[in-house]
Design a protein around this motif. Structure first.
Motif, short mmCIF file in Angstrom:
data_model
loop_
_atom_site.label_atom_id
_atom_site.label_comp_id
_atom_site.label_asym_id
_atom_site.label_seq_id
_atom_site.Cartn_x
_atom_site.Cartn_y
_atom_site.Cartn_z
N SER A 159 0.85 -1.19 0.00
CA SER A 159 0.00 0.00 0.00
C SER A 159 0.88 1.24 0.00
O SER A 159 2.03 1.21 0.46
CB SER A 159 -0.92 0.02 1.23
N ASN A 160 0.35 2.34 -0.51
CA ASN A 160 1.14 3.56 -0.56
C ASN A 160 0.23 4.79 -0.56
O ASN A 160 -0.96 4.70 -0.88
CB ASN A 160 2.05 3.59 -1.79
N ALA A 161 0.81 5.91 -0.21
CA ALA A 161 0.08 7.18 -0.19
C ALA A 161 1.06 8.31 -0.46
O ALA A 161 2.26 8.20 -0.15
CB ALA A 161 -0.62 7.40 1.15
N THR A 162 0.56 9.39 -1.03
CA THR A 162 1.35 10.60 -1.25
C THR A 162 0.51 11.81 -0.90
O THR A 162 -0.57 12.00 -1.48
CB THR A 162 1.82 10.70 -2.72
N PHE A 181 4.76 14.38 -0.01
CA PHE A 181 5.30 13.64 1.12
C PHE A 181 4.76 12.20 1.05
O PHE A 181 3.62 11.95 1.44
CB PHE A 181 4.92 14.33 2.43
N PRO A 182 5.57 11.28 0.54
CA PRO A 182 5.08 9.91 0.29
C PRO A 182 5.38 8.96 1.45
O PRO A 182 6.28 9.18 2.26
CB PRO A 182 5.88 9.51 -0.95
N LEU A 223 -4.58 0.37 7.56
CA LEU A 223 -3.51 0.74 6.63
C LEU A 223 -3.62 2.20 6.22
O LEU A 223 -2.61 2.92 6.15
CB LEU A 223 -3.57 -0.16 5.39
N ALA A 224 -4.84 2.65 5.93
CA ALA A 224 -5.03 4.05 5.55
C ALA A 224 -4.59 4.97 6.68
O ALA A 224 -3.92 5.98 6.44
CB ALA A 224 -6.49 4.30 5.19
N ASP A 225 -4.94 4.62 7.90
CA ASP A 225 -4.56 5.44 9.05
C ASP A 225 -3.05 5.52 9.19
O ASP A 225 -2.48 6.59 9.43
CB ASP A 225 -5.18 4.86 10.32
N ARG A 226 -2.39 4.39 9.02
CA ARG A 226 -0.92 4.36 9.12
C ARG A 226 -0.28 5.23 8.06
O ARG A 226 0.61 6.05 8.35
CB ARG A 226 -0.44 2.91 8.98
N LEU A 227 -0.71 5.08 6.82
CA LEU A 227 -0.13 5.84 5.71
C LEU A 227 -0.39 7.33 5.87
O LEU A 227 0.52 8.16 5.70
CB LEU A 227 -0.70 5.34 4.39
#
Length: 245
Positions: A159-162, A181-182, A223-227
């Protein structure tokens, strides 16, 4: 009072400092405290933090009851060391009828929670095992080569977020900060079986063999909360370390 007539923040801040000194010298002298308030308001930069855009979905899709990041940023930055800067949510700006000098826009250009992917592979092991000694004098060890095949079953979820942040001047549109900020997180779990001579196996092989997929993968919300929190932490650190409003 002369500084106040210049009608700019720099002189308003200096006037505020002098009003503070005057109040300390003669506490409550005339209207010094009300003038302190006026000077401080003129010297303060008003920054409006807009609601966060969470990629293609709203914050409720990711399990949040409210837009915590917007409120958290307002609290974190107001508790920082920005002497002549005050941060407000867009709702507070409208309610108080303030005129923002700076604007903070937050947008998750990427927010992806992956699916579990299964991947199987094999590892060939071999080891030299002493099975005895020769009858010679002195005796010498006798070795035998033993082999085993380790069959590994792996589960992976990537999983990933930016988080994209733009801070700009309201009047001119000039960017004060524009950056991304990724963060990336890979959850994995492996278990294994083997065929062959167990003496060829390593301690790492035994750890996999004894693992039975007892851990459940994290939920989409977790996972969303962590990212999101990791991306926000990177942004907050950047603002505190080098952004001048």
């Amino acid at each position: 009072m002369q500084y106040m007539t210049y009608n700019n923040r720099q002189y308003a801040l200096q006037a505020y400092d002098f009003f503070v000194k005057a109040d300390k010298a003669v506490p409550g002298y005339k209207d010094v405290r009300s003038r302190m308030q006026v000077a401080l308001e003129k010297a303060t930069i008003t920054v409006m933090v807009n609601p966060v855009r969470y990629n293609r979905f709203g914050y409720s899709y990711w399990g949040y009851q409210n837009d915590w990041m917007q409120q958290q940023m307002v609290r974190d930055l107001n508790s920082g060391s920005f002497r002549d800067t005050r941060f407000y949510s867009d709702w507070e700006v409208r309610t108080r009828q303030l005129h923002p000098d700076r604007v903070v826009e937050l947008n998750f250009t990427d927010l992806y929670i992956g699916q579990i992917v299964r991947d199987n592979y094999t590892i060939q092991r071999s080891a030299q095992i002493q099975v005895g000694t020769t009858k010679s004098i002195p005796a010498k060890p006798v070795y035998q080569t033993v082999t085993a095949t380790v069959y590994v079953n792996r589960r992976i979820m990537e999983s990933n977020a930016t988080l994209e942040c733009r801070i700009y001047e309201w009047a001119t549109g000039r960017n004060i900060l524009y950056d991304r900020f990724p963060d990336r997180y890979t959850w994995r779990e492996e278990t294994a079986t083997y065929k062959g001579d167990q003496r060829a196996l390593t301690p790492g092989d035994w750890n996999l063999i004894n693992n039975r997929f007892n851990n459940n993968p994290p939920s989409r919300n977790e996972l969303a909360d962590r990212l999101i929190r990791n991306c926000y932490g990177l942004l907050l650190s950047r603002i505190r370390s080098g952004v001048r409003f």
